[in-house]
Design a protein around this motif. Structure first.
Motif, PDB file in Angstrom:
ATOM      1  N   ASP A  86      -6.969  -1.111   3.939  1.00 31.76           N
ATOM      2  CA  ASP A  86      -7.072  -2.217   2.976  1.00 31.76           C
ATOM      3  C   ASP A  86      -8.430  -2.874   3.168  1.00 31.76           C
ATOM      4  OD1 ASP A  86      -6.959  -4.591   1.511  1.00 31.76           O
ATOM      5  OD2 ASP A  86      -4.838  -4.927   1.966  1.00 31.76           O
ATOM      6  N   THR A  87      -9.369  -2.571   2.270  1.00 33.79           N
ATOM      7  CA  THR A  87     -10.728  -3.106   2.366  1.00 33.79           C
ATOM      8  C   THR A  87     -10.795  -4.588   2.013  1.00 33.79           C
ATOM      9  OG1 THR A  87     -11.179  -2.319   0.127  1.00 33.79           O
ATOM     10  CG2 THR A  87     -11.848  -0.885   1.950  1.00 33.79           C
ATOM     11  N   GLY A  88      -9.690  -5.158   1.598  1.00 29.25           N
ATOM     12  CA  GLY A  88      -9.638  -6.601   1.396  1.00 29.25           C
ATOM     13  C   GLY A  88      -9.414  -7.337   2.703  1.00 29.25           C
ATOM     14  N   ILE A  89      -8.916  -6.625   3.734  1.00 32.40           N
ATOM     15  CA  ILE A  89      -8.645  -7.238   5.037  1.00 32.40           C
ATOM     16  C   ILE A  89      -9.820  -7.029   5.990  1.00 32.40           C
ATOM     17  CG2 ILE A  89      -7.145  -7.146   7.086  1.00 32.40           C
ATOM     18  CD1 ILE A  89      -4.843  -6.410   5.179  1.00 32.40           C
ATOM     19  N   MET A  90     -10.369  -5.817   6.036  1.00 31.77           N
ATOM     20  CA  MET A  90     -11.491  -5.490   6.926  1.00 31.77           C
ATOM     21  C   MET A  90     -12.602  -4.825   6.131  1.00 31.77           C
ATOM     22  SD  MET A  90     -10.721  -6.457  10.044  1.00 31.77           S
ATOM     23  CE  MET A  90     -11.938  -5.639  11.060  1.00 31.77           C
ATOM     24  N   GLN A  91     -13.842  -5.075   6.555  1.00 32.88           N
ATOM     25  CA  GLN A  91     -15.007  -4.487   5.902  1.00 32.88           C
ATOM     26  C   GLN A  91     -15.941  -3.919   6.962  1.00 32.88           C
ATOM     27  OE1 GLN A  91     -17.633  -7.371   4.134  1.00 32.88           O
ATOM     28  NE2 GLN A  91     -18.517  -5.869   2.757  1.00 32.88           N
ATOM     29  N   GLN A  92     -16.388  -2.667   6.766  1.00 29.89           N
ATOM     30  CA  GLN A  92     -17.361  -2.064   7.677  1.00 29.89           C
ATOM     31  C   GLN A  92     -18.730  -2.630   7.339  1.00 29.89           C
ATOM     32  OE1 GLN A  92     -17.268   2.245   8.157  1.00 29.89           O
ATOM     33  NE2 GLN A  92     -19.448   2.294   8.653  1.00 29.89           N
ATOM     34  N   THR A  93     -19.448  -3.117   8.377  1.00 22.53           N
ATOM     35  CA  THR A  93     -20.779  -3.679   8.135  1.00 22.53           C
ATOM     36  C   THR A  93     -21.904  -2.841   8.738  1.00 22.53           C
ATOM     37  OG1 THR A  93     -20.526  -5.135  10.057  1.00 22.53           O
ATOM     38  CG2 THR A  93     -19.930  -6.048   7.907  1.00 22.53           C
ATOM     39  N   SER A  94     -21.565  -1.957   9.703  1.00 21.96           N
ATOM     40  CA  SER A  94     -22.620  -1.093  10.246  1.00 21.96           C
ATOM     41  C   SER A  94     -22.033   0.101  10.987  1.00 21.96           C
ATOM     42  CB  SER A  94     -23.539  -1.875  11.195  1.00 21.96           C
ATOM     43  OG  SER A  94     -22.856  -2.195  12.396  1.00 21.96           O
ATOM     44  N   HIS A  95     -22.887   1.109  11.166  1.00 20.50           N
ATOM     45  CA  HIS A  95     -22.575   2.293  11.979  1.00 20.50           C
ATOM     46  C   HIS A  95     -23.896   2.815  12.511  1.00 20.50           C
ATOM     47  CE1 HIS A  95     -22.370   6.724  12.525  1.00 20.50           C
ATOM     48  NE2 HIS A  95     -21.298   6.378  13.205  1.00 20.50           N
ATOM     49  N   GLN A  96     -23.911   3.167  13.801  1.00 22.60           N
ATOM     50  CA  GLN A  96     -25.121   3.756  14.371  1.00 22.60           C
ATOM     51  C   GLN A  96     -24.774   4.614  15.588  1.00 22.60           C
ATOM     52  OE1 GLN A  96     -27.798   0.755  15.843  1.00 22.60           O
ATOM     53  NE2 GLN A  96     -26.358  -0.046  17.329  1.00 22.60           N
ATOM     54  N   TYR A  97     -25.631   5.572  15.863  1.00 20.71           N
ATOM     55  CA  TYR A  97     -25.505   6.380  17.071  1.00 20.71           C
ATOM     56  C   TYR A  97     -26.367   5.736  18.145  1.00 20.71           C
ATOM     57  CZ  TYR A  97     -25.964  10.161  20.430  1.00 20.71           C
ATOM     58  OH  TYR A  97     -25.966  10.896  21.595  1.00 20.71           O
ATOM     59  N   VAL A  98     -25.820   5.606  19.344  1.00 20.97           N
ATOM     60  CA  VAL A  98     -26.567   5.082  20.481  1.00 20.97           C
ATOM     61  C   VAL A  98     -26.731   6.219  21.477  1.00 20.97           C
ATOM     62  CG1 VAL A  98     -26.604   3.398  22.355  1.00 20.97           C
ATOM     63  CG2 VAL A  98     -25.687   2.752  20.115  1.00 20.97           C
ATOM     64  N   ALA A  99     -27.977   6.600  21.727  1.00 23.21           N
ATOM     65  CA  ALA A  99     -28.292   7.719  22.624  1.00 23.21           C
ATOM     66  C   ALA A  99     -27.865   7.397  24.057  1.00 23.21           C
ATOM     67  CB  ALA A  99     -29.787   8.001  22.573  1.00 23.21           C
ATOM     68  N   GLY A 121      -3.720 -10.219   7.457  1.00 21.51           N
ATOM     69  CA  GLY A 121      -2.971  -9.019   7.082  1.00 21.51           C
ATOM     70  C   GLY A 121      -3.105  -7.964   8.163  1.00 21.51           C
ATOM     71  N   THR A 122      -2.523  -6.807   7.903  1.00 19.18           N
ATOM     72  CA  THR A 122      -2.595  -5.681   8.841  1.00 19.18           C
ATOM     73  C   THR A 122      -3.106  -4.463   8.095  1.00 19.18           C
ATOM     74  OG1 THR A 122      -0.767  -6.559  10.150  1.00 19.18           O
ATOM     75  CG2 THR A 122      -1.261  -4.230  10.429  1.00 19.18           C
ATOM     76  N   THR A 123      -4.028  -3.752   8.714  1.00 21.89           N
ATOM     77  CA  THR A 123      -4.574  -2.535   8.122  1.00 21.89           C
ATOM     78  C   THR A 123      -4.948  -1.567   9.237  1.00 21.89           C
ATOM     79  OG1 THR A 123      -6.123  -1.647   6.477  1.00 21.89           O
ATOM     80  CG2 THR A 123      -7.002  -3.290   8.009  1.00 21.89           C
ATOM     81  N   THR A 124      -5.277  -0.347   8.861  1.00 18.38           N
ATOM     82  CA  THR A 124      -5.681   0.687   9.816  1.00 18.38           C
ATOM     83  C   THR A 124      -7.097   1.137   9.491  1.00 18.38           C
ATOM     84  OG1 THR A 124      -3.403   1.438  10.050  1.00 18.38           O
ATOM     85  CG2 THR A 124      -5.112   2.957  10.764  1.00 18.38           C
ATOM     86  N   ILE A 125      -7.892   1.311  10.533  1.00 17.61           N
ATOM     87  CA  ILE A 125      -9.238   1.881  10.419  1.00 17.61           C
ATOM     88  C   ILE A 125      -9.197   3.212  11.150  1.00 17.61           C
ATOM     89  CG2 ILE A 125     -11.675   1.613  11.032  1.00 17.61           C
ATOM     90  CD1 ILE A 125     -11.179  -1.439  11.047  1.00 17.61           C
ATOM     91  N   TYR A 143      -9.259   9.262  15.515  1.00 16.62           N
ATOM     92  CA  TYR A 143      -9.188   7.914  16.087  1.00 16.62           C
ATOM     93  C   TYR A 143      -8.670   6.939  15.039  1.00 16.62           C
ATOM     94  CZ  TYR A 143     -10.397   3.361  17.886  1.00 16.62           C
ATOM     95  OH  TYR A 143     -10.316   2.057  18.298  1.00 16.62           O
ATOM     96  N   SER A 144      -7.759   6.061  15.450  1.00 21.19           N
ATOM     97  CA  SER A 144      -7.251   5.009  14.567  1.00 21.19           C
ATOM     98  C   SER A 144      -7.118   3.708  15.364  1.00 21.19           C
ATOM     99  CB  SER A 144      -5.868   5.356  14.021  1.00 21.19           C
ATOM    100  OG  SER A 144      -5.932   6.500  13.210  1.00 21.19           O
ATOM    101  N   VAL A 145      -7.364   2.619  14.690  1.00 23.97           N
ATOM    102  CA  VAL A 145      -7.087   1.302  15.267  1.00 23.97           C
ATOM    103  C   VAL A 145      -6.283   0.520  14.235  1.00 23.97           C
ATOM    104  CG1 VAL A 145      -9.345   0.360  14.535  1.00 23.97           C
ATOM    105  CG2 VAL A 145      -8.014  -0.795  16.313  1.00 23.97           C
ATOM    106  N   ILE A 146      -5.167  -0.023  14.700  1.00 24.87           N
ATOM    107  CA  ILE A 146      -4.334  -0.869  13.848  1.00 24.87           C
ATOM    108  C   ILE A 146      -4.819  -2.298  14.062  1.00 24.87           C
ATOM    109  CG2 ILE A 146      -1.984  -1.653  13.343  1.00 24.87           C
ATOM    110  CD1 ILE A 146      -1.091   1.115  14.608  1.00 24.87           C
ATOM    111  N   VAL A 147      -5.288  -2.915  12.988  1.00 26.21           N
ATOM    112  CA  VAL A 147      -5.893  -4.242  13.067  1.00 26.21           C
ATOM    113  C   VAL A 147      -4.977  -5.264  12.421  1.00 26.21           C
ATOM    114  CG1 VAL A 147      -7.902  -5.642  12.485  1.00 26.21           C
ATOM    115  CG2 VAL A 147      -8.176  -3.181  12.891  1.00 26.21           C
ATOM    116  N   THR A 148      -4.660  -6.307  13.163  1.00 25.45           N
ATOM    117  CA  THR A 148      -3.908  -7.433  12.626  1.00 25.45           C
ATOM    118  C   THR A 148      -4.849  -8.630  12.576  1.00 25.45           C
ATOM    119  OG1 THR A 148      -1.847  -6.605  13.576  1.00 25.45           O
ATOM    120  CG2 THR A 148      -1.891  -8.933  12.923  1.00 25.45           C
ATOM    121  N   VAL A 149      -5.030  -9.162  11.370  1.00 27.69           N
ATOM    122  CA  VAL A 149      -5.884 -10.343  11.190  1.00 27.69           C
ATOM    123  C   VAL A 149      -4.980 -11.535  10.933  1.00 27.69           C
ATOM    124  CG1 VAL A 149      -7.744 -11.392   9.851  1.00 27.69           C
ATOM    125  CG2 VAL A 149      -7.749  -8.915  10.254  1.00 27.69           C
ATOM    126  N   GLN A 150      -5.174 -12.574  11.724  1.00 28.00           N
ATOM    127  CA  GLN A 150      -4.349 -13.778  11.598  1.00 28.00           C
ATOM    128  C   GLN A 150      -5.125 -14.926  10.979  1.00 28.00           C
ATOM    129  OE1 GLN A 150      -3.094 -14.315  15.670  1.00 28.00           O
ATOM    130  NE2 GLN A 150      -1.367 -12.946  15.371  1.00 28.00           N
TER     131      GLN A 150
END
Length: 150
Positions: A86-99, A121-125, A143-150
Motif C-alpha cells: 500500500d503506497t499510501g502507507i509507505m513510500q520508497q525515497t531512496s536505494h543505493q549500493y554501499v561497497a 496502517g499495515t503494509t508489506t515491503i 525479503y519482506s518486512v511487515i510494517v505497522t504505522v501508528q
C-alpha cells in the motif's frame, strides 16, 4: 512544631512532583517512537535463507532504513524498486549500493533503501535477490518486512 509540619509538607510535595514528572516522561516516551529505525540482514543470512521476513512498527513521518547484504562481485542483485503493498502507507525515497569497507576480493557490501511512513496502517515491503544473467531466473532469497504505522 509548625516548622516541622511545613518541612514534611514540602518534602511530600517535592516527592510527588518528582514522581509525577518521571511517570509522565515514561508515558510520553512510549507514545513517541524513534524517528528512524534500521533493519539489517547480513550477506551470510541472504546466502543461507531463501525467505526472510521481519516486522517493524513506526510512527507517521518516521523513516525506515533497510540494509540487505549484497555481493556485486556476483551477478546477483536486489530489485532496486521494492514492492510496497500500500503506497499510501509507505513510500520508497531512496536505494543505493554501499561497497564493502575492505579491498578483499569478493567481499560483500549492502543495498540500502529508505522509506517514509505516510499514514497509519499495515503494509508489506518486499524485494528479491536474483541473478540479472539469463531469463526468468528465480530469486535465491526473498525479503519482506511487515510494517505497522501508528
Amino acid at each position: 512544631m509548625e516548622e516541622m509540619a511545613f518541612v514534611k509538607i514540602r518534602v511530600f510535595v517535592t516527592v510527588a512532583m518528582l514522581l509525577s514528572s518521571t511517570l509522565t516522561g515514561c508515558h510520553l516516551e512510549s507514545r513517541n517512537p524513534p524517528t528512524s529505525k534500521t533493519l539489517q540482514v547480513s550477506m551470510d543470512e541472504v546466502s543461507k535463507r531463501s525467505t526472510i521476513t521481519q516486522n517493524v512498527t513506526l510512527g507517521v513521518g518516521n523513516t525506515l532504513k533497510l540494509q540487505l547484504g549484497s555481493n556485486y562481485s556476483t551477478p546477483y542483485r536486489w530489485a532496486a524498486d521494492a514492492k510496497i503493498g500500500d503506497t499510501g502507507i509507505m513510500q520508497q525515497t531512496s536505494h543505493q549500493y554501499v561497497a564493502p569497507s575492505t579491498d578483499a576480493l569478493g567481499a560483500p557490501g549492502s543495498e540500502n533503501w529508505t522509506f517514509t511512513a505516510l499514514k497509519p496502517g499495515t503494509t508489506t515491503i518486499s524485494t528479491n535477490y536474483s541473478s540479472f544473467v539469463g531469463k526468468n531466473t528465480p530469486p535465491v532469497c526473498q525479503y519482506s518486512v511487515i510494517v505497522t504505522v501508528q
